[in-house]
Design an enzyme around this catalytic site. Sequence first.
Site, PDB file in Angstrom:
ATOM      1  N   LYS A  11       0.780  -1.242   0.149  1.00  0.00           N
ATOM      2  CA  LYS A  11      -0.002   0.024  -0.036  1.00  0.00           C
ATOM      3  C   LYS A  11       0.897   1.184   0.020  1.00  0.00           C
ATOM      4  O   LYS A  11       2.045   1.032   0.463  1.00  0.00           O
ATOM      5  CB  LYS A  11      -0.843   0.062   1.224  1.00  0.00           C
ATOM      6  N   TYR A  51     -12.407  -2.449  -3.544  1.00  0.00           N
ATOM      7  CA  TYR A  51     -12.860  -2.614  -2.220  1.00  0.00           C
ATOM      8  C   TYR A  51     -14.401  -2.370  -2.258  1.00  0.00           C
ATOM      9  O   TYR A  51     -14.915  -2.310  -1.091  1.00  0.00           O
ATOM     10  CB  TYR A  51     -12.129  -1.551  -1.329  1.00  0.00           C
TER      11      TYR A  51
END
Length: 141
Positions: A11, A51
């Site tokens: 990330k 997501y």
Amino acid sequence: MAIEKTISIIKPDAVAKNVIGEIYSRFEKAGLKIVAAKMKQLSKEDAEGFYAVHKERPFFGDLVAFMTSGPVMIQVLEGENAVLKNRELMGATNPKEAAAGTIRADFAESIDANAVHGSDSLENAAIEIAYFFKPEDVVSR
Ligand code: UDP
């Protein structure tokens, strides 16, 4: 044990910390092979789609903002029990609860900026691999 493929995403927080190599080293030491990889600046649409399962959760907006705050490094890992093995290397979602020696214990700041993503099931791994890679961009080793 079955040879599996799974998605790992380093990330933006961990990319910014310049620890891609250290994280790759953990995969390799655990017997996981990198069979596809790309660095990418996710768009809002990329992150929202990836997501989508979390879209009703209160943290969704912050998660999308965080995932688009800088480039991510996306890789397909292959190996025996790859899905579970990667989850074990990552540690718990909240780094405060992550076991010592895991990626999140060593590199994550908080439950939102938590260094890595990893598919949580073989079924989701296949969906997530297809989200980011064409079949011909995943090699056999
Ligand atoms: N997340 C967050 N706040 C929370 C729970 C999750 O910001 O209270 C973020 C965090 O980045 C996490 C991601 O949403 O990695 C997906 O959550 P999940 O429960 O699927 O955790 P993971 O599979 O990444 O461990």
